[in-house]
Design a protein around this motif. Structure first.
Motif, short mmCIF file in Angstrom:
data_model
loop_
_atom_site.label_atom_id
_atom_site.label_comp_id
_atom_site.label_asym_id
_atom_site.label_seq_id
_atom_site.Cartn_x
_atom_site.Cartn_y
_atom_site.Cartn_z
N ILE A 187 36.99 91.25 66.61
CA ILE A 187 37.55 90.31 65.63
C ILE A 187 37.31 88.87 66.06
O ILE A 187 36.89 88.00 65.27
N ILE A 188 37.57 88.59 67.34
CA ILE A 188 37.38 87.23 67.85
C ILE A 188 35.91 86.83 67.80
O ILE A 188 35.55 85.69 67.42
N THR A 189 35.02 87.77 68.18
CA THR A 189 33.59 87.48 68.14
C THR A 189 33.12 87.21 66.72
O THR A 189 32.35 86.27 66.46
N GLY A 190 33.58 88.02 65.78
CA GLY A 190 33.19 87.82 64.38
C GLY A 190 33.71 86.50 63.83
O GLY A 190 33.00 85.77 63.11
N ALA A 191 34.98 86.17 64.19
CA ALA A 191 35.55 84.91 63.72
C ALA A 191 34.80 83.70 64.30
O ALA A 191 34.53 82.71 63.61
N SER A 192 34.43 83.82 65.60
CA SER A 192 33.68 82.72 66.22
C SER A 192 32.31 82.56 65.58
O SER A 192 31.82 81.44 65.35
N GLY A 193 31.65 83.69 65.29
CA GLY A 193 30.33 83.64 64.65
C GLY A 193 30.40 83.02 63.27
O GLY A 193 29.52 82.22 62.87
N MET A 194 31.44 83.40 62.49
CA MET A 194 31.58 82.82 61.15
C MET A 194 31.87 81.33 61.21
O MET A 194 31.34 80.53 60.41
N GLN A 195 32.69 80.92 62.18
CA GLN A 195 32.99 79.48 62.32
C GLN A 195 31.74 78.70 62.70
O GLN A 195 31.47 77.61 62.17
N LEU A 196 30.95 79.28 63.62
CA LEU A 196 29.71 78.61 64.01
C LEU A 196 28.73 78.53 62.84
O LEU A 196 28.04 77.52 62.65
N ALA A 197 28.69 79.61 62.06
CA ALA A 197 27.79 79.62 60.90
C ALA A 197 28.19 78.55 59.89
O ALA A 197 27.33 77.85 59.31
N ARG A 198 29.50 78.37 59.65
CA ARG A 198 29.95 77.34 58.71
C ARG A 198 29.59 75.94 59.22
O ARG A 198 29.19 75.06 58.46
N ILE A 199 29.70 75.76 60.54
CA ILE A 199 29.37 74.45 61.11
C ILE A 199 27.88 74.14 60.92
O ILE A 199 27.47 73.03 60.52
N LEU A 200 27.06 75.16 61.21
CA LEU A 200 25.61 74.95 61.09
C LEU A 200 25.20 74.73 59.64
O LEU A 200 24.32 73.91 59.33
N LEU A 201 25.83 75.46 58.72
CA LEU A 201 25.52 75.27 57.30
C LEU A 201 25.91 73.88 56.83
O LEU A 201 25.22 73.23 56.03
N SER A 202 27.06 73.40 57.30
CA SER A 202 27.48 72.05 56.89
C SER A 202 26.56 70.99 57.46
O SER A 202 26.27 69.97 56.80
#
Length: 311
Positions: free
Chosen positions: A292-307
């Motif tokens: 769960i933590i790994t998935g949440a970190s990956g999604m947060q990083l993906a949002r940062i990169l997309l922005s």
């Protein structure tokens, strides 16, 4: 987008299993399910052994009281032999010896039946006579039938369900006398009650009718043959009854000790399985939290990169 792909690739590699392999969480769940079923089974066994121990303790108290009352029968036999000064008869040539093995039909009492069976085999092996065996109880019968099938002359069952009575000993003695088995001496093999936690195999010699006839105490009187014959049968019934009651007390003591040990072993196994189950459950929860933590970190990083790419 290349930075996004590189960031998302490690998390995808951790989530997607290899082809043909079961997921780690599924394997852990299956293992936990097996441990849970085994734990439930051992707990049921512990309840059964604990109940059997309580029942055996109650029966042991009754058997000890009956054993004290039955000792007077054995004392009466010894009194007859002492006052008549009876001795073992030495027959010319090969003697015929009868072994009466006192056992029961019930198990779950440790090695108490093997004890009398081994003692009987030792006596038959070292005694160079024509031996016959009478077995009281199916447990020792099954053991001796494999080792000494040719020596078994008579067997009795329905032994050990309740406290033996003198009537039981009298019926057995009557069957032995009327069976036509020829013997010069009788040896009773039974488990002697030593204490509430121990017993030992014991052999008692029962004097035959011929020994009573030749004893000095009987030769001074003129008697009919029926007197010594009846007295010999009565002495045999006395000895069988005393051995049955003492063997029954030893069996209940052994069963209680066996169930006590089984209950302790079940308790130790329950403790071990409980610790194993808790560790496995904790490992499953930890792995799920990591995912769960790994998935949440990956999604947060993906949002940062997309922005960042949007600008």
């Amino acid at each position: 987008m290349s930075m996004l792909a590189r960031a998302a690739r490690p998390s995808l590699a951790r989530v997607v299993p290899a082809a043909g392999a079961a997921p780690a969480a599924a394997r852990n769940m299956a293992t936990l399910r097996e441990i849970e079923l085994r734990l439930k089974s051992v707990k049921n066994i512990e309840k059964i052994t604990k109940s059997m121990k309580m029942i055996a303790s109650t029966k042991l108290a009754r058997a000890q009281r009956a054993m004290v009352a039955a000792k007077s029968y054995g004392i009466a036999n010894m009194s007859i032999y002492e006052h008549s000064e009876s001795e073992k008869t030495e027959s010319e040539g090969k003697t015929k010896k009868l072994f009466i093995v006192v056992s029961s039909d019930r198990g779950l009492c440790g090695g108490i039946h093997s004890s009398v069976s081994k003692a009987t085999r030792r006596e038959v092996a070292k005694d160079l006579t024509d031996s016959k065996i009478v077995v009281l109880g199916d447990k020792s019968k099954a053991q001796l039938q494999r080792q000494l099938p040719g020596e078994l002359a008579l067997t009795f069952n329905q032994i050990g369900k309740d406290i033996p009575t003198f009537a039981d000993g009298a019926v057995i003695a009557d069957k032995i006398v009327k069976s036509g088995i020829e013997y010069d001496s009788v040896s009773l093999v039974y488990n002697k009650f030593v204490s509430a936690i121990s017993y030992e195999s014991h052999i008692v010699e029962v004097f035959s009718e011929e020994a009573l006839k030749k004893s000095p105490g009987f030769r001074v009187y003129e008697m009919e043959d029926d007197v010594t014959r009846d007295l010999s049968e009565f002495a045999l019934a006395n000895a069988i009854y005393a051995a049955l009651v003492e063997g029954h007390a030893a069996e209940q003591s052994s069963r209680r000790n066996a169930m006590d040990n089984a209950t302790k072993n079940a308790g130790e196994m329950i403790t071990s399985l409980t610790m194993q189950y808790n560790r496995g459950r904790q490992a499953v929860i930890t792995n799920e939290l990591i995912d769960i933590i790994t998935g949440a970190s990956g999604m947060q990083l993906a949002r940062i990169l997309l922005s960042e790419n949007a600008y």
